[in-house]
Write a protein that holds these residues in place. Structure first.
Motif, PDB file in Angstrom:
ATOM      1  N   UNK A  15       2.910 -15.454  -6.092  1.00 64.38           N
ATOM      2  CA  UNK A  15       3.715 -16.189  -5.125  1.00 64.38           C
ATOM      3  C   UNK A  15       4.923 -15.370  -4.685  1.00 64.38           C
ATOM      4  N   UNK A  16       4.681 -14.377  -3.866  1.00 60.12           N
ATOM      5  CA  UNK A  16       5.829 -13.613  -3.413  1.00 60.12           C
ATOM      6  C   UNK A  16       6.548 -14.381  -2.299  1.00 60.12           C
ATOM      7  N   UNK A  17       7.481 -15.171  -2.700  1.00 55.49           N
ATOM      8  CA  UNK A  17       8.195 -15.960  -1.701  1.00 55.49           C
ATOM      9  C   UNK A  17       8.895 -15.031  -0.711  1.00 55.49           C
ATOM     10  N   UNK A  18       8.752 -15.296   0.567  1.00 55.88           N
ATOM     11  CA  UNK A  18       9.382 -14.427   1.563  1.00 55.88           C
ATOM     12  C   UNK A  18      10.895 -14.382   1.377  1.00 55.88           C
ATOM     13  N   UNK A  19      11.451 -15.477   0.941  1.00 57.97           N
ATOM     14  CA  UNK A  19      12.895 -15.539   0.743  1.00 57.97           C
ATOM     15  C   UNK A  19      13.314 -14.586  -0.364  1.00 57.97           C
ATOM     16  N   UNK A  20      12.430 -14.488  -1.359  1.00 54.83           N
ATOM     17  CA  UNK A  20      12.742 -13.634  -2.488  1.00 54.83           C
ATOM     18  C   UNK A  20      12.772 -12.171  -2.043  1.00 54.83           C
ATOM     19  N   UNK A  21      11.774 -11.805  -1.220  1.00 54.66           N
ATOM     20  CA  UNK A  21      11.727 -10.443  -0.701  1.00 54.66           C
ATOM     21  C   UNK A  21      12.994 -10.162   0.096  1.00 54.66           C
ATOM     22  N   UNK A  22      13.426 -11.185   0.814  1.00 58.17           N
ATOM     23  CA  UNK A  22      14.626 -11.040   1.624  1.00 58.17           C
ATOM     24  C   UNK A  22      15.846 -10.795   0.745  1.00 58.17           C
ATOM     25  N   UNK A  23      15.856 -11.483  -0.408  1.00 60.00           N
ATOM     26  CA  UNK A  23      17.038 -11.322  -1.259  1.00 60.00           C
ATOM     27  C   UNK A  23      17.084  -9.920  -1.846  1.00 60.00           C
ATOM     28  N   UNK A  24      15.902  -9.342  -2.096  1.00 60.08           N
ATOM     29  CA  UNK A  24      15.855  -7.958  -2.561  1.00 60.08           C
ATOM     30  C   UNK A  24      16.429  -7.030  -1.488  1.00 60.08           C
ATOM     31  N   UNK A  25      15.978  -7.288  -0.242  1.00 60.43           N
ATOM     32  CA  UNK A  25      16.467  -6.504   0.883  1.00 60.43           C
ATOM     33  C   UNK A  25      17.980  -6.670   1.010  1.00 60.43           C
ATOM     34  N   UNK A  26      18.429  -7.936   0.844  1.00 60.12           N
ATOM     35  CA  UNK A  26      19.853  -8.200   1.005  1.00 60.12           C
ATOM     36  C   UNK A  26      20.658  -7.471  -0.056  1.00 60.12           C
ATOM     37  N   UNK A  27      20.135  -7.455  -1.260  1.00 65.89           N
ATOM     38  CA  UNK A  27      20.899  -6.790  -2.316  1.00 65.89           C
ATOM     39  C   UNK A  27      20.922  -5.281  -2.068  1.00 65.89           C
ATOM     40  N   UNK A  28      19.811  -4.738  -1.508  1.00 63.02           N
ATOM     41  CA  UNK A  28      19.793  -3.301  -1.190  1.00 63.02           C
ATOM     42  C   UNK A  28      20.802  -2.978  -0.096  1.00 63.02           C
ATOM     43  N   UNK A 133      10.084  -2.834  -3.752  1.00 68.90           N
ATOM     44  CA  UNK A 133      11.411  -2.223  -3.912  1.00 68.90           C
ATOM     45  C   UNK A 133      11.589  -1.078  -2.914  1.00 68.90           C
ATOM     46  N   UNK A 134      10.529  -0.271  -2.784  1.00 72.23           N
ATOM     47  CA  UNK A 134      10.602   0.855  -1.861  1.00 72.23           C
ATOM     48  C   UNK A 134      10.771   0.360  -0.427  1.00 72.23           C
ATOM     49  N   UNK A 135      10.029  -0.691  -0.088  1.00 75.31           N
ATOM     50  CA  UNK A 135      10.156  -1.264   1.255  1.00 75.31           C
ATOM     51  C   UNK A 135      11.581  -1.755   1.491  1.00 75.31           C
ATOM     52  N   UNK A 136      12.138  -2.390   0.462  1.00 74.35           N
ATOM     53  CA  UNK A 136      13.508  -2.885   0.606  1.00 74.35           C
ATOM     54  C   UNK A 136      14.473  -1.727   0.806  1.00 74.35           C
ATOM     55  N   UNK A 137      14.255  -0.641   0.057  1.00 72.18           N
ATOM     56  CA  UNK A 137      15.103   0.548   0.201  1.00 72.18           C
ATOM     57  C   UNK A 137      14.987   1.118   1.614  1.00 72.18           C
ATOM     58  N   UNK A 138      13.735   1.217   2.088  1.00 71.78           N
ATOM     59  CA  UNK A 138      13.513   1.788   3.414  1.00 71.78           C
ATOM     60  C   UNK A 138      14.152   0.902   4.481  1.00 71.78           C
ATOM     61  N   UNK A 139      13.970  -0.429   4.345  1.00 66.15           N
ATOM     62  CA  UNK A 139      14.561  -1.324   5.346  1.00 66.15           C
ATOM     63  C   UNK A 139      16.074  -1.217   5.331  1.00 66.15           C
ATOM     64  N   UNK A 140      16.652  -1.060   4.130  1.00 65.75           N
ATOM     65  CA  UNK A 140      18.103  -0.935   4.065  1.00 65.75           C
ATOM     66  C   UNK A 140      18.560   0.339   4.770  1.00 65.75           C
ATOM     67  N   UNK A 141      17.770   1.424   4.603  1.00 66.35           N
ATOM     68  CA  UNK A 141      18.106   2.665   5.292  1.00 66.35           C
ATOM     69  C   UNK A 141      18.007   2.482   6.805  1.00 66.35           C
ATOM     70  N   UNK A 142      16.959   1.773   7.246  1.00 71.16           N
ATOM     71  CA  UNK A 142      16.818   1.534   8.681  1.00 71.16           C
ATOM     72  C   UNK A 142      17.980   0.694   9.189  1.00 71.16           C
ATOM     73  N   UNK A 143      18.410  -0.271   8.371  1.00 72.41           N
ATOM     74  CA  UNK A 143      19.569  -1.075   8.768  1.00 72.41           C
ATOM     75  C   UNK A 143      20.783  -0.174   8.930  1.00 72.41           C
TER      76      UNK A 143
END
Lengths: 294, 423
Positions: A15-28, A133-143
């Motif tokens: 159950x990878x909640x989308x919100x959870x993925x978002x919080x990983x991105x947010x923390x990155x 985690x890698x996706x979150x890192x990459x998205x943070x870099x793109x941000x």
């Protein structure tokens, strides 16, 4: 592997909640933007338009035109007529080095920095999976790519509005459009510039997964940037140049033609997507299969 | 210290759900195959794309060379817009501007005559089009009838636009934010022709110039078909028969539907890359938007007006951008110049322009000063019954500068030049 770990890992997968993925991105994103280094980088980027604006203002105070005869960075001769052109001049001045260097620092540091400070393994304990985690890192870099570009553009617009008149915009084809359309085009230009940085972001992320030293990853990424820029200068190497990530960077200027000349813009998008795919997947291959010892 | 290794399946990609460890090396190799595969697919699709673009000659009904030329002649496509890629490779040594041999033959002198005063930022069309004489350039063209045309040279983060609307000709250089304005001579060439500088490098104009030179010393054939800018075209091949000329062949791709030349290639006799290659990469025959041809000098731009008396000189150089394309053709309008021979083997004879390019070099050579040394390094020394001089060779045009200050230029071999000078 303990029973608890297995369960949580299974739960995370099920159950990878989308919100959870978002919080990983947010923390990155928080990690990236809370760093003093990032703020200093953005500060330097914001200072470039101020510098250019003041220099042009001082040079033209006696009534002359800046960059007469076509010298200097692109668009500089137009700045005195319209402050909006300071946005284009500043982006053209920072795109070859300042912007990609900042992105290279952030991207290079993203994984290797955590590894060298010993925080990477704690991140991996979280049941998120390395890919995510890698996706979150990459998205943070793109941000950060977007933030850096917008910093330059916003600072340039502010300085341009203070020092120079604003008004109808003369496109480089000699066609005059309203200020509103000019602003829209400026926004599109900023978007194109931010997109141009995707390639080096992916490259930096890959380099970052190769080493446990943040400094080494940053230096390698910036070194690759400089190498690519140099190779792009030699006419003898024209065969490889269309595949170098900085090759189409100046194509953002094509948005200022009437009608817009799409060929190189689209080439640029394709090339950056290719870099993102190749080096993004290489980073994934490396990161998901490596031993994290620190 | 515990080593943290990837959790199997935790990322949902490599997981088989078995929960057992697989050998490291193999798993790693499989993962690294992904980026390699992505790169491979990209390379393959680029390769296939190029192959598709160059192959697949369209199947068209046979046509004779005469019919094809007639088709071109009565082509009435007046409305057109598209992108042209022009590559010129005369094989010139790259020299600082002002010393360039590229414009010495045809326009060097005249260029300085009419437009030399503002050499710094020269916005006049003729000066700008000289740049087209070397390298690769992208042009955007639009035309609506005989007196509305627009041509833009797409540069890096800049653009040079030439707009003709009625008898008004505007040139705008975005790099220096300057405007050049002139009035086109109505009916100056008989008929409603556009000023030549507007068309210098377009495939149409090059084709027209070439066809004008077709006579019995030329073989004209149709050589298959091709696809240019996504349109079916016939290939017209024009070969001069004369042995003296350095022109190998001219190939013109003619649109099968409306007879518009889409591609122009001129190859030298010596083989190798084409000297001039001008082709549409995109073309449409719809009516361009009317405001394409409206031009008002932008606020804050510096406007220079062209003096009417500069006209004669200007027209002579109109086709200069494509000088290499028609070697002997742009030249004959120049005053103070003799043309020896005719058609492909014609040679222009002129007095060396003092103070410009090769001319000053020629004088310097007597003193064996630095200029003379430069001249010796660029040209080869020759002598004959005319005295002695230097021959400058490019891949297409050869020039003989005699020590007494005469210049012979033509798209002919060195021997032909020496023969002409000896007469």
């Amino acid at each position: 592997m303990s029973q608890a770990e297995l369960t949580t890992a299974a739960a995370g997968r099920a159950a990878p909640s989308p919100l959870w993925a978002l919080s990983l991105f947010r923390s990155e994103v928080g990690t990236v933007f809370r760093r003093w280094r990032t703020i200093a980088l953005l500060g330097v980027l914001a200072a470039v338009p101020v510098l250019v604006g003041i220099a042009v203002k001082m040079e033209t105070d006696d009534g002359g035109a800046a960059g007469h005869g076509g010298g200097g960075p692109a668009f500089i001769s137009q700045v005195t007529n319209n402050g909006l052109f300071l946005v284009f001049t500043s982006l053209a001045a920072t795109l070859p080095f300042f912007l990609p260097m900042a992105v290279g620092v952030v991207a290079g540091d993203s994984v290797a920095g955590e590894a060298s400070s010993g925080t990477l393994r704690y991140l991996l304990v979280a049941p998120a999976g390395r890919t995510r985690l890698l996706l979150a890192k990459f998205s943070a870099t793109l941000a950060f790519c977007c933030a850096a570009t917008l910093t330059v553009a916003a600072s340039a617009l502010a300085v341009g509005a203070i020092l120079f008149p604003l008004g109808d915009v003369t496109l480089i084809s000699g066609v005059t459009v309203s200020f509103g359309e000019g602003l829209l085009r400026a926004l599109a230009v900023a978007g194109a510039v931010a997109l141009s940085l995707v390639g080096i972001a992916a490259l930096g992320l890959f380099v970052s997964t190769l080493t446990n030293s943040g400094i080494a990853a940053m230096a390698t990424t910036v070194g690759l940037l400089i190498t690519a820029q140099i190779v792009d200068q030699f006419p003898q190497l024209h065969a490889v140049q269309p595949y170098l990530f900085p090759h189409y960077w100046l194509s953002f200027a094509d948005l200022l033609r009437a009608p817009v000349y799409w060929d190189q813009l689209l080439d640029n998008v394709g090339l950056q997507a290719l870099y993102a795919a190749v080096f993004g997947s290489a980073a994934w291959a490396r990161f998901t299969s490596k031993d994290v010892t620190a | 210290m515990a080593r943290i290794e990837p959790t199997h399946g935790s990322d949902g990609t490599a997981g088989t759900g078995e929960g057992t460890r697989r050998p490291h090396g193999r798993r790693r190799a499989v993962r690294y195959a992904v980026p390699v595969a992505v790169a491979g697919v990209a390379a393959a699709s680029i390769g296939i794309g190029t192959a598709l673009a160059s192959s697949g000659d369209p199947d068209l009904p046979k046509i004779s060379a005469q019919d094809l030329i007639a088709k071109m002649a009565k082509s009435d496509a007046q409305q057109l817009s598209g992108t042209v890629k022009v590559t010129t490779d005369l094989g010139l040594p790259s020299l600082p501007s002002g010393l360039s041999l590229g414009d010495a033959p045809g326009g060097g002198k005249a260029g300085h005559g009419s437009a030399g005063k503002d050499a710094g930022a020269d916005t006049s069309p003729q000066a700008k089009l000289t740049e087209l004489a070397s390298g690769t350039h992208t042009l955007r063209v639009a035309a609506d009838g005989p007196d509305k045309q627009r041509l833009s040279i797409v540069e890096r983060a800049a653009e040079y636009s030439l707009i003709r609307n009625g008898d008004q000709v505007w040139a705008y250089d975005s790099k220096s934010n300057t405007v050049h304005h002139s009035t086109a001579p109505k009916d100056a060439h008989g008929g409603n022709e556009a000023p030549q500088e507007l068309r210098g490098a377009s495939p149409q104009e090059l084709a027209k110039k070439t066809l004008a030179a077709v006579d019995d010393s030329t073989s004209v054939t149709v050589d298959g078909t091709a696809k240019v800018a996504g349109r079916d075209a016939y290939q017209l091949v024009i070969k001069p028969k004369a042995a003296e000329t350095t022109v190998g062949a001219v190939r013109i791709a003619v649109d099968a539907q409306n007879g518009v030349p889409l591609k122009f290639t001129l190859s030298p006799k010596g083989g190798g890359k084409a000297v001039v290659d001008a082709a549409f990469t995109k073309v449409g025959f719809g009516k361009p938007a009317a405001d394409t041809f409206d031009f008002k000098p932008p606020k804050g731009a510096k406007v220079t007006e062209d003096k009417a008396d500069g006209k004669g000189g200007k027209d002579a150089k109109g086709g200069k951008g494509a000088e290499g394309g028609h070697g002997r053709d742009g030249a004959p309008d120049l005053s103070g110049m003799n043309v020896l021979g005719k058609s492909w083997t014609s040679i222009a004879e002129l007095k060396a322009p003092g103070g410009v390019g090769s001319g000053s070099g020629a004088k310097g050579s007597k003193d064996a000063g630095p200029a003379g040394a430069l001249l010796d390094s660029l040209g080869s020394k020759v002598s004959g019954s005319f005295g002695s001089g230097h021959v400058f060779s490019t891949r297409l045009v050869n020039a003989l500068v005699t020590d007494d200050g005469k210049v012979y230029v033509g798209a002919v071999t060195k021997d032909a030049l020496i023969k002409a000078a000896s007469k």
